[in-house]
Design a protein around this motif. Structure first.
Motif, PDB file in Angstrom:
ATOM      1  N   LEU A  69      -0.550  12.361  -1.245  1.00  0.00           N
ATOM      2  CA  LEU A  69       0.433  11.309  -1.115  1.00  0.00           C
ATOM      3  C   LEU A  69      -0.413   9.905  -1.703  1.00  0.00           C
ATOM      4  N   VAL A  70       0.287   9.285  -2.650  1.00  0.00           N
ATOM      5  CA  VAL A  70      -0.109   8.089  -3.272  1.00  0.00           C
ATOM      6  C   VAL A  70       0.836   7.062  -2.834  1.00  0.00           C
ATOM      7  N   LEU A  71       0.049   6.130  -2.265  1.00  0.00           N
ATOM      8  CA  LEU A  71       1.098   4.633  -1.663  1.00  0.00           C
ATOM      9  C   LEU A  71       1.475   3.848  -2.842  1.00  0.00           C
ATOM     10  N   ALA A  72       2.591   3.149  -2.711  1.00  0.00           N
ATOM     11  CA  ALA A  72       3.104   2.344  -3.590  1.00  0.00           C
ATOM     12  C   ALA A  72       2.194   1.087  -3.806  1.00  0.00           C
ATOM     13  N   PRO A  73       1.804   0.961  -5.079  1.00  0.00           N
ATOM     14  CA  PRO A  73       0.848  -0.100  -5.420  1.00  0.00           C
ATOM     15  C   PRO A  73       1.002  -1.457  -4.559  1.00  0.00           C
ATOM     16  N   GLY A  74       0.102  -2.019  -3.898  1.00  0.00           N
ATOM     17  CA  GLY A  74       0.248  -3.235  -3.139  1.00  0.00           C
ATOM     18  C   GLY A  74       0.735  -3.016  -1.699  1.00  0.00           C
ATOM     19  N   ALA A  75       0.767  -1.796  -1.509  1.00  0.00           N
ATOM     20  CA  ALA A  75       1.326  -1.498   0.102  1.00  0.00           C
ATOM     21  C   ALA A  75       0.407  -1.883   1.054  1.00  0.00           C
ATOM     22  N   ARG A  76      -1.044  -1.378   0.802  1.00  0.00           N
ATOM     23  CA  ARG A  76      -2.060  -1.764   1.962  1.00  0.00           C
ATOM     24  C   ARG A  76      -2.487  -3.118   1.818  1.00  0.00           C
ATOM     25  N   THR A  77      -2.017  -4.186   0.701  1.00  0.00           N
ATOM     26  CA  THR A  77      -2.138  -5.336   0.724  1.00  0.00           C
ATOM     27  C   THR A  77      -1.275  -6.146   1.286  1.00  0.00           C
ATOM     28  N   MET A  78       0.027  -5.657   1.286  1.00  0.00           N
ATOM     29  CA  MET A  78       1.225  -6.338   1.873  1.00  0.00           C
ATOM     30  C   MET A  78       1.085  -6.130   3.460  1.00  0.00           C
ATOM     31  N   VAL A  79       0.516  -4.963   3.970  1.00  0.00           N
ATOM     32  CA  VAL A  79       0.579  -4.849   5.462  1.00  0.00           C
ATOM     33  C   VAL A  79      -0.531  -5.560   5.970  1.00  0.00           C
TER      34      VAL A  79
END
Length: 404
Positions: A246-256
């Motif tokens: 799986l590849v997270l959407a760019p910026g997903a970890r930053t947003m969370v």
């Protein structure tokens, strides 16, 4: 020239920014004993614009001359306007209008400003929220109800190829909120069921059905059961392989990460599979997760689903359930999704965001984000990229410098 004594003076300085400018101006104002009524200051590419509204002293000309002398010594330009009233906040129709472009062209801003003016509204203030990898600008608008402004600007956003979000300017934007996200093609890139189907040799057929279901052309539950049936006999170990790929959407970890620092809560609500979403929730410290459970017997998928299907109505029901568990009203919920089965969930939330969504979903949602960066959501909440990067730097997360 009218030389009658004014009640107020608006002092506006412009020029090259440097330490001590504001202090020097206010030292002059202090000597005159005036009252400060309003201040606005911005620095744009090293250029300072400082506006100060003060009560006019009895000898206002003397203060004007003193400020002019100070500005000259600083190498700056100054204007002193007499009799300018304080800013009046309009009683109704106050909104935050967030504009996101990649790039954001002057023609788009001209069109947006024109539509705001056509509504009889005024732009009271403009702030930059981000300049890289997208440009995000927040407009403080007054004089028209947010619902009407959203309707007008949604059409202009599509015409200009930018994203525009209109939200009421109230305390809700500053409070703790619940973020409810779809998973496939939202939190993660691609569709999990298609990745599983690739292991079963049925990827093309599953992809065809998935696309039709996301466009709203097929009943979601019927299409899901049909697709899952094509996975019969697949080893359960394929779930581990898919999760690892799986590849997270760019910026997903930053947003969370950013919003959790502010006390936000998160939920995943997916028409996909709990064997994947539960692991994602644990990895990202997500508070809640709801998805379908694949039936596994003797280490292999049976082609069936355990329990009721999480469909379009089920997603909205889960949103309401999680909001009640957190103790927030539905107006404080933000829902993010891309497909037709997300429509009820987006409608149930206070702010429904269509993220890189199908046309019918973009048309129905409160706003759309079409840039491929999930952390662009934070700009809609009044959080700047500079604030995000500063908070990350405090814990040793360094963001590469943007290009000049």
């Amino acid at each position: 020239m009218d030389e009658t004594d004014p009640k107020t003076l608006l002092i506006t300085l412009t020029g090259k920014d440097r330490p001590g400018v504001t202090a020097a101006v206010f030292s002059r104002l202090a000597a005159a004993g005036v009252e400060v009524l309003d201040i606005e200051q911005i620095v744009l590419r090293g250029r300072l614009v400082l506006g100060v509204l003060v009560s006019a002293p009895r000898d206002w000309k003397r203060l004007r001359d003193a400020v002019t002398e100070t500005a000259s010594a600083l190498g700056m330009q100054v204007e002193v306007d007499r009799g300018v009233g304080d800013n009046k906040v309009r009683a109704v129709g106050r909104s935050h209008v967030t504009v996101i472009g990649s790039p954001l062209r002057a023609a788009a801003m001209a069109a947006i400003a024109g539509r705001i003016a056509d509504c009889g509204a005024n732009i009271d203030r403009i702030e930059r929220m981000a300049r890289y990898p997208v440009t995000a600008i927040d407009l403080h608008v007054s004089g028209v109800e947010p619902v009407e402004l959203r309707r007008v600007l949604a059409t202009e956003a599509a015409a200009q190829g930018v994203d525009i979000a209109v939200q009421p300017a109230n305390l809700l934007r500053r409070g703790m909120r619940l973020i409810v996200m779809d998973v496939d093609s939202t939190l993660v890139q691609g569709e999990v069921i298609e990745m599983l189907a690739a292991h079963a040799g049925a990827e093309a057929e599953v992809a065809r059905i998935t696309e039709a279901a996301m466009r709203g052309e097929l009943d979601f539950e019927e299409s899901l059961r049909h697709r899952v049936a094509l996975l019969e006999g697949l080893p359960a170990s394929a779930l581990d392989e898919v999760y690892d790929a799986l590849v997270l959407a760019p910026g997903a970890r930053t947003m969370v990460r950013t919003l959790r620092r502010l006390g936000y809560r998160f939920a995943l609500v997916s028409g996909g599979f709990s064997q994947i979403t539960d692991r994602l929730a644990a990895d990202l410290s997500i508070d809640f997760a709801r998805a379908n459970e694949l039936e596994i017997v003797d280490g292999r998928l049976t082609g069936g689903i355990v329990g009721p299907v999480v469909d379009r109505a089920g997603k909205a029901s889960a949103l309401r359930e999680f909001a009640a568990a957190v103790g927030v009203p539905q107006a404080a919920v933000i829902a993010i999704g891309d497909g037709a089965n997300d429509l009820d969930m987006l409608d149930a939330a206070g702010l429904g965001i269509a993220y890189n969504a199908k046309p019918m979903v973009r048309d129905a949602a409160d706003t759309a984000v079409n840039v491929p960066y999930l952390d662009a959501i934070v700009y809609l909440l009044g959080i700047s990229r500079e604030e995000v990067e500063a908070a990350d730097a405090e814990v040793g997360i360094i963001t590469p410098a943007p290009p000049l």
